[in-house]
Scaffold this motif. Structure first.
Motif, PDB file in Angstrom:
ATOM      1  N   ILE A  16      16.728   3.775  -8.146  1.00 51.50           N
ATOM      2  CA  ILE A  16      18.021   4.307  -8.957  1.00 51.50           C
ATOM      3  C   ILE A  16      17.621   5.824  -9.490  1.00 51.50           C
ATOM      4  CG2 ILE A  16      19.036   4.027 -11.285  1.00 51.50           C
ATOM      5  CD1 ILE A  16      18.260   0.947 -10.816  1.00 51.50           C
ATOM      6  N   THR A  17      18.500   6.490  -9.254  1.00 52.93           N
ATOM      7  CA  THR A  17      18.379   7.850  -9.890  1.00 52.93           C
ATOM      8  C   THR A  17      19.130   8.244 -10.940  1.00 52.93           C
ATOM      9  OG1 THR A  17      20.335   8.539  -8.132  1.00 52.93           O
ATOM     10  CG2 THR A  17      18.082   8.731  -7.492  1.00 52.93           C
ATOM     11  N   GLU A  18      20.331   7.652 -11.285  1.00 49.41           N
ATOM     12  CA  GLU A  18      21.119   7.788 -12.512  1.00 49.41           C
ATOM     13  C   GLU A  18      21.913   6.476 -12.823  1.00 49.41           C
ATOM     14  OE1 GLU A  18      25.073  10.349 -11.035  1.00 49.41           O
ATOM     15  OE2 GLU A  18      23.071  11.338 -11.211  1.00 49.41           O
ATOM     16  N   GLU A  77      25.578  14.221 -20.051  1.00 48.10           N
ATOM     17  CA  GLU A  77      24.491  13.709 -19.600  1.00 48.10           C
ATOM     18  C   GLU A  77      23.180  13.703 -20.471  1.00 48.10           C
ATOM     19  OE1 GLU A  77      23.526  16.198 -16.085  1.00 48.10           O
ATOM     20  OE2 GLU A  77      25.290  15.940 -15.065  1.00 48.10           O
ATOM     21  N   ARG A  86      25.682   5.357 -14.292  1.00 45.98           N
ATOM     22  CA  ARG A  86      26.939   5.784 -14.711  1.00 45.98           C
ATOM     23  C   ARG A  86      27.415   4.823 -15.640  1.00 45.98           C
ATOM     24  NH1 ARG A  86      29.381  10.617 -12.172  1.00 45.98           N
ATOM     25  NH2 ARG A  86      27.456  10.948 -10.519  1.00 45.98           N
ATOM     26  N   HIS A 140      27.663   1.307 -13.344  1.00 47.91           N
ATOM     27  CA  HIS A 140      26.912   0.959 -12.072  1.00 47.91           C
ATOM     28  C   HIS A 140      25.725   2.156 -11.951  1.00 47.91           C
ATOM     29  CE1 HIS A 140      29.750   4.345 -11.277  1.00 47.91           C
ATOM     30  NE2 HIS A 140      29.078   4.521 -10.319  1.00 47.91           N
ATOM     31  N   VAL A 141      25.170   2.265 -10.877  1.00 41.56           N
ATOM     32  CA  VAL A 141      24.139   2.948 -10.684  1.00 41.56           C
ATOM     33  C   VAL A 141      24.162   3.784  -9.463  1.00 41.56           C
ATOM     34  CG1 VAL A 141      22.292   1.245 -12.013  1.00 41.56           C
ATOM     35  CG2 VAL A 141      22.669   1.162  -9.632  1.00 41.56           C
ATOM     36  N   GLU A 142      23.460   5.066  -9.267  1.00 43.29           N
ATOM     37  CA  GLU A 142      23.385   5.638  -7.985  1.00 43.29           C
ATOM     38  C   GLU A 142      21.929   5.481  -7.688  1.00 43.29           C
ATOM     39  OE1 GLU A 142      25.793   7.035  -6.570  1.00 43.29           O
ATOM     40  OE2 GLU A 142      27.276   6.493  -8.166  1.00 43.29           O
ATOM     41  N   ARG A 143      21.911   5.703  -6.257  1.00 38.56           N
ATOM     42  CA  ARG A 143      20.452   5.396  -5.666  1.00 38.56           C
ATOM     43  C   ARG A 143      20.231   6.585  -4.624  1.00 38.56           C
ATOM     44  NH1 ARG A 143      18.789   0.092  -6.622  1.00 38.56           N
ATOM     45  NH2 ARG A 143      20.209  -1.266  -7.261  1.00 38.56           N
ATOM     46  N   ASN A 144      18.782   6.924  -4.488  1.00 39.00           N
ATOM     47  CA  ASN A 144      18.537   7.838  -3.475  1.00 39.00           C
ATOM     48  C   ASN A 144      18.393   6.932  -1.955  1.00 39.00           C
ATOM     49  OD1 ASN A 144      16.008   6.470  -3.506  1.00 39.00           O
ATOM     50  ND2 ASN A 144      15.246   8.232  -4.500  1.00 39.00           N
ATOM     51  N   THR A 145      18.143   7.816  -0.848  1.00 39.23           N
ATOM     52  CA  THR A 145      17.819   6.902   0.502  1.00 39.23           C
ATOM     53  C   THR A 145      16.747   5.976   0.366  1.00 39.23           C
ATOM     54  OG1 THR A 145      16.664   9.089   1.025  1.00 39.23           O
ATOM     55  CG2 THR A 145      18.775   9.159   1.431  1.00 39.23           C
ATOM     56  N   THR A 200      30.813   8.696 -18.280  1.00 42.88           N
ATOM     57  CA  THR A 200      31.684   9.224 -17.406  1.00 42.88           C
ATOM     58  C   THR A 200      33.002   9.563 -18.220  1.00 42.88           C
ATOM     59  OG1 THR A 200      32.419   6.887 -16.925  1.00 42.88           O
ATOM     60  CG2 THR A 200      31.080   8.005 -15.256  1.00 42.88           C
TER      61      THR A 200
END
Length: 559
Positions: A434-436, A385, A438, A425-430, A354
């Protein structure tokens, strides 16, 4: 690379004594494979022994194909064997030779034995012949055709040669001793009728010599001084000598035997290797799980590693089983100094930095090898990325640094040859996956320690998401789950390892691997040694084979 010291060699001692006594002036050995399959690791030892003895004594080693059985032999195998011997780095003396070069001479010598009353045409069928031969504890019986007159035998032998006799009705046998304790001397078969086209002579011959009748005389024709073979032929040596003593051969070779190479977790019988192929257990003779030289070459094992391994083995008078980890030690030892370093992420997980500008690409100069300067420097693009390996991240912040030297939320890790970063922190899908991640870089940490109070848990590998090359990775394990797959009562295929091949798609490789060439070797940092699959078509994408992992279990077991 290892400095391999060859163990004491009893055959070398015999050769030295022969030279000192004037019995031999020029040492001639031979490597005589049958062209009915591909060479395997056991052949590699025989090649190293025979060519090595010749080289050590200023002599020559002949390459001769023992092509006396047209049923299973072909030019495909001839070409593959020649390629394998060249790949190992050996050069034979003169032209490539074939047993079939000597068919006419062998036939003439068969006639000589008939004329001398030392061979006869036998009309016993195969089953009756076996019964008459006796057992290991009981002598045999003379064939009722044993005393057939020589002139009649010569006529029948000519009929056999001309194709006038059907297969299985007659054989030519030596007349030696049916009561001999050595079953090989009980009137062995010299010729059998086989109306099968030969890969070199076509349909010229309708009879073919046995291996025992052919190979000693071939040695004599070629002036072989020391006919070195594996231990299973020890009981055949009296027959070898009988032919040499009873035929007008131009020289007098002598046979010597050494223990064959057996490696655990492998089978080397050509019949069983062919069964693996025909049963669909492997892709072919060059499957990287096979113990064939072509399979090892495709897997990325080098000729030098194989020679170092063979040279480390004793040339002994007994058979034994070598642990496969000993071979693996020499493979790693060789590749450690041969392999260009590179990074490839097998299970990619995206990391977004970031505090790194989206438009920025920083080029990092990275050594091609940690200690050898002749490897060219790699240029790695560093971008906002990245991909890291999914196994290098955990949300469990309670994991100790000692147990998990990788990335956790709120923790720091060093990216190999790049920045120290922190996972925020992390990003998630539905589905909750974990998808990515940060994360953020610690500025000024390329090649430098981070500020006081920041301690990276460890070092992990990475690639730029924008510049990564997609590839497939093939990871091979041992083909069998048991160290001695042929030892039990079950068929050896019962011990096939169902996990012997793992195909990993969607891997992300650093940009330099896009120019990888067949025959080059790479250490994928923290993963293992890899090479480009020689079967792969680049138009179908990059495919890398894992030659071997990084861990040296054999070396550790010695300490």
């Amino acid at each position: 690379m290892s400095n391999v010291t060859k163990p004491s060699n009893f055959i070398q001692q015999i050769i030295a004594a022969d030279i000192d006594a004037g019995r031999v002036s020029t040492v001639v050995t031979r490597f005589p494979p049958e062209p009915n399959g591909y060479l395997h690791i056991g052949h590699a030892k025989s090649i190293c022994v025979n060519f090595g003895l010749a080289e050590a004594n200023g002599g020559q080693c002949n390459l001769r194909f023992d092509d006396t059985n047209p049923d299973t032999e072909s030019d495909e195998f001839v070409k593959a064997i020649i390629q394998d011997v060249k790949w190992l780095g050996f050069q034979w003396g003169g032209e490539v030779r074939f047993a079939s070069d000597y068919f006419a001479q062998l036939y003439a010598w068969a006639g000589h034995l008939v004329e001398q009353g030392k061979a006869f045409v036998c009309e016993l069928d195969a089953e009756t012949l076996r019964e008459y031969r006796g057992t290991l504890t009981a002598g045999g019986k003379n064939s009722p055709y044993r005393d057939r007159p020589a002139n009649e035998n010569l006529v029948l032998l000519e009929h056999m040669k001309n194709g006038e006799i059907d297969e299985g009705l007659m054989t030519l046998r030596a007349k030696i001793d049916m009561q001999s304790p050595n079953i090989n001397l009980r009137d062995p078969v010299l010729y059998r009728i086989k109306k099968q086209a030969h890969h070199r002579t076509g349909t010229q011959w309708n009879i073919y010599p046995s291996y025992d009748f052919a190979h000693g005389q071939e040695d004599a024709i070629e002036g072989v001084t020391h006919s070195v073979c594996t231990l299973e032929f020890a009981a055949n040596r009296p027959l070898y000598n009988w032919f040499i003593d009873n035929l007008p051969v131009p020289s007098t070779p002598r046979q010597y035997e050494f223990g064959r190479l057996n490696v655990n977790y492998m089978v080397t019988s050509k019949r069983k290797l062919r069964a693996l192929i025909e049963g669909g257990w492997v892709e072919g003779w060059d499957d990287p799980r096979m113990p064939t030289l072509s399979g090892m070459r495709r897997r990325g094992i080098t000729a030098q590693a194989l020679r170092n391994f063979c040279d480390s083995l004793a040339v002994a008078k007994t058979d034994g089983v070598v642990d496969v980890s000993q071979l693996e030690y020499f493979v790693r030892d060789d590749l450690n100094v041969r392999a260009q370093r590179a990074m490839c992420v097998l299970k990619p997980l995206k990391v977004i930095l970031t505090n790194f500008a989206d438009s920025e690409t920083e080029i990092l100069s990275v050594a091609g090898h940690p200690s050898l300067e002749h490897f060219k420097t790699r240029e790695l693009p560093f971008t906002r990325e990245l991909y890291i390996d999914r196994d290098d991240f955990s949300e469990d912040t309670t994991l100790s640094r000692k147990k998990f030297k990788r990335l956790v939320i709120g923790g720091y890790v060093r990216l190999r040859s790049a920045y120290v970063i922190r996972a925020d922190h992390v990003e998630r899908n539905t589905a909750g996956d974990i998808t990515e991640i940060r994360a953020s870089i610690v500025p000024g940490t390329v090649g430098e320690d981070p500020p006081h109070g920041i301690k990276a848990r460890g070092v992990i590998h990475w690639v730029s998401a924008a510049h990564a090359r997609d590839c497939r990775v093939l990871r091979y394990d041992r083909l069998f789950t048991e160290p001695l797959p042929e030892a039990g009562v079950e068929p050896f295929t019962h011990h096939i390892n169902p996990q012997s091949l793992e195909v990993i798609d969607g891997c992300k490789a650093e940009p330099s691997l896009g120019q990888a060439q067949v025959g080059e070797h790479y250490q994928f940092e923290r993963e293992g040694y890899y090479c480009l699959d020689s079967r792969a078509n680049k138009e179908g994408g990059l495919i890398f084979i894992c030659t071997i992992g990084l861990r040296d279990t054999w070396q550790k077991s010695k300490t």
